[in-house]
Motif scaffolding. Structure first.
Motif, PDB file in Angstrom:
ATOM      1  N   GLU A 139       0.695  -1.293  -0.035  1.00  0.00           N
ATOM      2  CA  GLU A 139       0.159   0.028  -0.004  1.00  0.00           C
ATOM      3  C   GLU A 139       0.748   1.257  -0.111  1.00  0.00           C
ATOM      4  O   GLU A 139       0.374   2.285  -0.630  1.00  0.00           O
ATOM      5  N   LYS A 140       2.023   1.341   0.575  1.00  0.00           N
ATOM      6  CA  LYS A 140       2.957   2.526   0.607  1.00  0.00           C
ATOM      7  C   LYS A 140       3.466   2.680  -0.540  1.00  0.00           C
ATOM      8  O   LYS A 140       3.852   3.812  -1.030  1.00  0.00           O
ATOM      9  N   LYS A 141       3.231   1.747  -1.515  1.00  0.00           N
ATOM     10  CA  LYS A 141       4.119   2.093  -2.838  1.00  0.00           C
ATOM     11  C   LYS A 141       2.790   1.784  -4.020  1.00  0.00           C
ATOM     12  O   LYS A 141       3.161   1.499  -5.074  1.00  0.00           O
ATOM     13  N   TYR A 142       1.634   2.253  -3.611  1.00  0.00           N
ATOM     14  CA  TYR A 142       0.522   2.109  -4.554  1.00  0.00           C
ATOM     15  C   TYR A 142       0.692   3.034  -5.591  1.00  0.00           C
ATOM     16  O   TYR A 142       0.178   2.724  -6.655  1.00  0.00           O
ATOM     17  N   LEU A 143       1.278   4.214  -5.355  1.00  0.00           N
ATOM     18  CA  LEU A 143       1.440   5.155  -6.678  1.00  0.00           C
ATOM     19  C   LEU A 143       2.412   4.403  -7.631  1.00  0.00           C
ATOM     20  O   LEU A 143       2.402   4.898  -8.818  1.00  0.00           O
ATOM     21  N   ASP A 144       3.484   3.686  -7.057  1.00  0.00           N
ATOM     22  CA  ASP A 144       4.347   3.105  -8.032  1.00  0.00           C
ATOM     23  C   ASP A 144       3.620   2.331  -9.301  1.00  0.00           C
ATOM     24  O   ASP A 144       3.864   2.462 -10.429  1.00  0.00           O
TER      25      ASP A 144
END
Length: 365
Positions: free
Chosen positions: A310-315
């Motif tokens: 979730e912390k890298k969801y923009l990736d």
């Protein structure tokens, strides 16, 4: 100044009937010749609707025709008409009353009486369709019925237009797409893995400088390195390429199907909703980490052997944009010089609009 504007307006009003007359003469000649050669269309008098998709029809009371009349109000008083002559070799297997020339130049003939539509395909296109159909059969709902010599016949789905959906139905149908993707990927075979560097090199090969700038801008936003599994996908899933009968979604237009990063279609639907339907609902839900949406994403990533972070969801969203940029470059090469310039300008605008919206949301958070 006012007199000058009035003169220009009067000149345009004077020229408009002449333009309609000239255009109708050309269309009658071209379309009449084209459609008189068809053996799968009923004889009689037809009217022509002009939009991106040219449509000729025998009966304007049909619901199918009415949904296209919305886009043709400006031309309603000037619609050309053509007469379809009797063909000596009239095909008794299929005979329709509405003909559509799609944006990719495929002719579709609709037999409203028997609720069927014929897509005219040559032998190579028909074989390609069947190869794709075998891959998706039983995994995604498709309206295919049977073959005839001229092409493939599909069931006409009484489609409920996307324009009539409320927010609840948009979300409901998007979650259906996620569910269908989940079921499909369970049975799909991973073709290969792709890295960001490989996608970037592919984009650079096409030498579209402004698209390269956008790609570079996107890459700078991605913090981690990734090796993303690629599988055979529809590669153009959005609500315009689905038919909804009130209960189920049917998938159509598989001409772009190919190997792609496994979450491409999931984000493509969000992208097209935002750009073409000017609706940020799905994008906003993703950016707000909607529980229902993310629950599917956790499972889909798990199926592909990846952890959804979730912390890298923009990736993941940015990786999709890179993949779409690569796909855009491929499509631009197929266009004529004029259409390429026009399409390139539109695509640059679309990518920038999407990126700006995401950046604005990031800044607020």
């Amino acid at each position: 100044m006012c007199n000058k504007n009035r003169s220009i307006k009067n000149a345009k009003n004077f020229m408009r009937p002449l333009w309609y007359l000239l255009r109708n003469i050309i269309l009658k000649k071209r379309l009449g010749k084209t459609f008189n050669e068809l053996t799968c269309i009923e004889t009689g008098n037809y009217k022509v609707l002009l939009s991106e998709k040219i449509i000729i029809y025998k009966d304007s009371t049909q619901p199918f025709v009415k949904q296209f009349e919305i886009f043709n109000k400006a031309f309603s008083k000037h619609l050309p008409s053509i007469k379809i002559k009797k063909s000596k070799s009239l095909n008794t297997t299929f005979c329709g009353q509405i003909v559509m020339l799609t944006t990719n130049s495929t002719l579709k003939i609709f037999d409203i009486k028997n609720n069927q539509v014929l897509s005219l395909l040559d032998a190579i296109s028909k074989e390609k369709f069947h190869n794709i159909y075998e891959i998706f059969q039983g995994k995604l709902a498709m309206p295919y019925l049977f073959d005839i010599n001229e092409g493939i016949v599909e069931k006409i789905i009484q489609n409920i237009s996307r324009n009539t959906w409320g927010h609840d139905l948009i979300i409901r149908n998007y979650l259906c797409i996620l569910s269908d993707q989940q079921n499909y990927l369970k049975k799909a075979t991973i073709a290969y893995g792709v890295t960001l560097e490989e996608i970037w090199k592919n984009i650079q090969k096409f030498n579209f400088k402004k698209l390269n700038c956008i790609a570079k801008q996107i890459i700078e936003k991605i913090e981690n390195t990734y090796n993303i599994p690629c599988v055979f996908l529809h590669r153009d899933i959005h609500f315009g390429n689905t038919l909804f009968d009130g209960m189920q979604l049917y998938y159509i237009d598989f001409e772009h199907a190919d190997n792609e990063v496994f979450f491409y279609d999931i984000f493509n639907c969000i992208f097209v909703e935002f750009i073409l339907n000017h609706d940020s609902l799905l994008l906003s839900l993703y950016l707000k980490k909607d529980k229902d949406m993310f629950a599917y994403l956790y499972e889909i990533f798990d199926i592909m052997g990846m952890n959804f972070n979730e912390k890298k969801y923009l990736d993941y969203l940015y990786i999709f944009l890179l993949s779409r940029l690569r796909f855009t470059c491929v499509m631009l090469l197929k266009n004529t010089k004029y259409k390429k310039m026009r399409t390139l300008k539109a695509e640059i605008k679309h990518f920038n609009m999407f990126l700006n919206y995401v950046e604005e949301y990031e800044n607020k958070v």
